[in-house]
Design a protein around this motif. Sequence first.
Motif, PDB file in Angstrom:
ATOM      1  N   PRO A  22       0.847  -1.193   0.000  1.00 52.28           N
ATOM      2  CA  PRO A  22       0.000   0.000   0.000  1.00 52.28           C
ATOM      3  C   PRO A  22       0.883   1.245   0.000  1.00 52.28           C
ATOM      4  O   PRO A  22       1.902   1.283   0.694  1.00 52.28           O
ATOM      5  N   THR A  23       0.523   2.214  -0.817  1.00 58.57           N
ATOM      6  CA  THR A  23       1.374   3.404  -0.907  1.00 58.57           C
ATOM      7  C   THR A  23       0.537   4.624  -1.252  1.00 58.57           C
ATOM      8  O   THR A  23      -0.683   4.534  -1.383  1.00 58.57           O
ATOM      9  N   TYR A  24       1.167   5.796  -1.354  1.00 60.96           N
ATOM     10  CA  TYR A  24       0.427   7.060  -1.457  1.00 60.96           C
ATOM     11  C   TYR A  24       0.620   7.699  -2.838  1.00 60.96           C
ATOM     12  O   TYR A  24       1.522   7.319  -3.595  1.00 60.96           O
ATOM     13  N   GLY A  25      -0.234   8.671  -3.116  1.00 61.22           N
ATOM     14  CA  GLY A  25      -0.345   9.255  -4.453  1.00 61.22           C
ATOM     15  C   GLY A  25       0.959   9.745  -5.055  1.00 61.22           C
ATOM     16  O   GLY A  25       1.257   9.442  -6.221  1.00 61.22           O
ATOM     17  N   TYR A  26       1.732  10.477  -4.279  1.00 60.44           N
ATOM     18  CA  TYR A  26       2.964  11.051  -4.828  1.00 60.44           C
ATOM     19  C   TYR A  26       3.927   9.943  -5.268  1.00 60.44           C
ATOM     20  O   TYR A  26       4.507   9.997  -6.341  1.00 60.44           O
ATOM     21  N   LYS A  27       4.047   8.915  -4.424  1.00 63.00           N
ATOM     22  CA  LYS A  27       4.976   7.819  -4.722  1.00 63.00           C
ATOM     23  C   LYS A  27       4.512   7.039  -5.954  1.00 63.00           C
ATOM     24  O   LYS A  27       5.312   6.683  -6.837  1.00 63.00           O
ATOM     25  N   ILE A  28       3.208   6.775  -6.045  1.00 67.06           N
ATOM     26  CA  ILE A  28       2.665   6.064  -7.202  1.00 67.06           C
ATOM     27  C   ILE A  28       2.973   6.853  -8.474  1.00 67.06           C
ATOM     28  O   ILE A  28       3.425   6.298  -9.486  1.00 67.06           O
ATOM     29  N   THR A  29       2.744   8.176  -8.401  1.00 62.46           N
ATOM     30  CA  THR A  29       3.002   9.026  -9.566  1.00 62.46           C
ATOM     31  C   THR A  29       4.463   8.947  -9.995  1.00 62.46           C
ATOM     32  O   THR A  29       4.767   8.809 -11.188  1.00 62.46           O
ATOM     33  N   GLN A  30       5.371   9.005  -9.018  1.00 61.10           N
ATOM     34  CA  GLN A  30       6.797   8.965  -9.371  1.00 61.10           C
ATOM     35  C   GLN A  30       7.170   7.631 -10.006  1.00 61.10           C
ATOM     36  O   GLN A  30       7.943   7.578 -10.957  1.00 61.10           O
ATOM     37  N   GLU A  31       6.580   6.548  -9.482  1.00 60.29           N
ATOM     38  CA  GLU A  31       6.922   5.231 -10.041  1.00 60.29           C
ATOM     39  C   GLU A  31       6.410   5.071 -11.462  1.00 60.29           C
ATOM     40  O   GLU A  31       7.095   4.517 -12.321  1.00 60.29           O
ATOM     41  N   VAL A  32       5.195   5.591 -11.708  1.00 61.05           N
ATOM     42  CA  VAL A  32       4.670   5.521 -13.077  1.00 61.05           C
ATOM     43  C   VAL A  32       5.519   6.394 -13.998  1.00 61.05           C
ATOM     44  O   VAL A  32       5.870   6.001 -15.111  1.00 61.05           O
TER      45      VAL A  32
ATOM     46  N   VAL B  26      -8.948  18.200  -3.789  1.00 58.77           N
ATOM     47  CA  VAL B  26      -8.122  19.212  -3.118  1.00 58.77           C
ATOM     48  C   VAL B  26      -7.252  18.550  -2.059  1.00 58.77           C
ATOM     49  O   VAL B  26      -6.068  18.863  -1.918  1.00 58.77           O
ATOM     50  N   ARG B  27      -7.849  17.596  -1.356  1.00 52.75           N
ATOM     51  CA  ARG B  27      -7.076  16.889  -0.341  1.00 52.75           C
ATOM     52  C   ARG B  27      -5.907  16.136  -0.986  1.00 52.75           C
ATOM     53  O   ARG B  27      -4.779  16.141  -0.482  1.00 52.75           O
ATOM     54  N   TYR B  28      -6.175  15.483  -2.113  1.00 53.48           N
ATOM     55  CA  TYR B  28      -5.128  14.719  -2.809  1.00 53.48           C
ATOM     56  C   TYR B  28      -3.966  15.641  -3.178  1.00 53.48           C
ATOM     57  O   TYR B  28      -2.803  15.334  -2.910  1.00 53.48           O
ATOM     58  N   TYR B  29      -4.279  16.788  -3.787  1.00 52.09           N
ATOM     59  CA  TYR B  29      -3.200  17.668  -4.259  1.00 52.09           C
ATOM     60  C   TYR B  29      -2.490  18.375  -3.107  1.00 52.09           C
ATOM     61  O   TYR B  29      -1.299  18.666  -3.198  1.00 52.09           O
ATOM     62  N   GLU B  30      -3.221  18.581  -2.041  1.00 51.17           N
ATOM     63  CA  GLU B  30      -2.584  19.145  -0.848  1.00 51.17           C
ATOM     64  C   GLU B  30      -1.514  18.179  -0.339  1.00 51.17           C
ATOM     65  O   GLU B  30      -0.361  18.557  -0.073  1.00 51.17           O
ATOM     66  N   GLU B  31      -1.923  16.931  -0.242  1.00 51.62           N
ATOM     67  CA  GLU B  31      -1.003  15.904   0.234  1.00 51.62           C
ATOM     68  C   GLU B  31       0.138  15.696  -0.759  1.00 51.62           C
ATOM     69  O   GLU B  31       1.294  15.491  -0.368  1.00 51.62           O
ATOM     70  N   TYR B  32      -0.202  15.785  -2.018  1.00 52.45           N
ATOM     71  CA  TYR B  32       0.782  15.584  -3.094  1.00 52.45           C
ATOM     72  C   TYR B  32       1.912  16.605  -2.978  1.00 52.45           C
ATOM     73  O   TYR B  32       3.090  16.271  -3.039  1.00 52.45           O
TER      74      TYR B  32
END
Lengths: 106, 243
Positions: A22-32, B26-32
């Motif tokens: 399980p992982t988070y949005g930023y990390k998934i984006t970087q891997e893709v 908004v929550r997603y991009y904030e965290e991003y």
Amino acid sequence: MAFNTGAALMDALVLSIVAQEPTYGYKITQEVRAVMVVSESTLYPVLRRLQKDGCLDTYDQEFAGRNRRYYRLTEAGRQRLADYRREWRDYRRSIDRLLLGEEENI
Amino acid sequence: MTGAEFLRQLNDMLADVTEEERREAVRYYEEYLRDAGPEQEQQVLAELGSPARVAAIIRANVPGSRAEPAPGAPAPEPAPLRIRGLAPDTAACTGTDAAAQPAPAGAGRTMLWWILLLVTSPVWLSILAVVVSALAGVIGIFVGLAGVLLSVVLAGVICLFVGGVFAVMSLPGLAADLPNTLVGLANCLASMGIGFLLLALGWAVCGRGIPALIRALGRLLRAAGQGIARAWASLRRAVKGGD
């Protein structure tokens, strides 16, 4: 020339990344983005759609004094990933056969 | 623009999507932006593009996000995805994301067949060439046999004619030189006999040999046709099995 690749491949990559852990949005984006030329703003709709389809679900976990949203694979997501992997093998075989010829043993 | 400004504008731009989708995005991009870290913030913001663009991509690609029909111009499609390590598209290909709009399966299959036909052309063209030259060979044999037959019949006719003419011409010599004339006459009669024999041979070949030859040719062609049909069917099966 580059090979355009479709939304299905993107879904498959995301599911595969999340399947490892399980992982988070930023990390998934970087891997893709490590393997595909894709805008950073493309991944959110993919994650959201997979979540709505029931392939991913999310949970929040504390990290550095804030909640971070993690994505994990559901059972339906596992099934979808298995389907994508099978389809990818078939697709790759067809392309290899046409593009590289029969003599290439993959 | 700072990250906070980006998020506020994104929130405003998403005024027309459902409350839930706006909060989620908004929550997603904030965290991003937090996960990217302050030192990456400007680079990430530049890469994301304007809040309007991000909002349009969300509206276009998150199902059920529209609370009401979006006004104005159609939302931009996300850029076509490309594999890393390969140069960007040539101008002719840019923006065509064929895989995003699934083509009808039938069209794809037909296309695949055409490509396959093209790729395998060296194989089937040479097979075609072999078949055509085999046919030409058979026809050649046929024509050759007909030529032989014609010359046999012609030889028969000539023998008959020459034998007859010389026999008639030698008749006045009977009284002058009986023995030699008789020998000559015998030769003429023998020639005429050979002519009759050759004509009979021609007749026999025409009556029986040619129909038999045609039947044999027909069988040969049928067998060849069935062989080609079988080879084609197994090729089709092999291609279907490999899809």
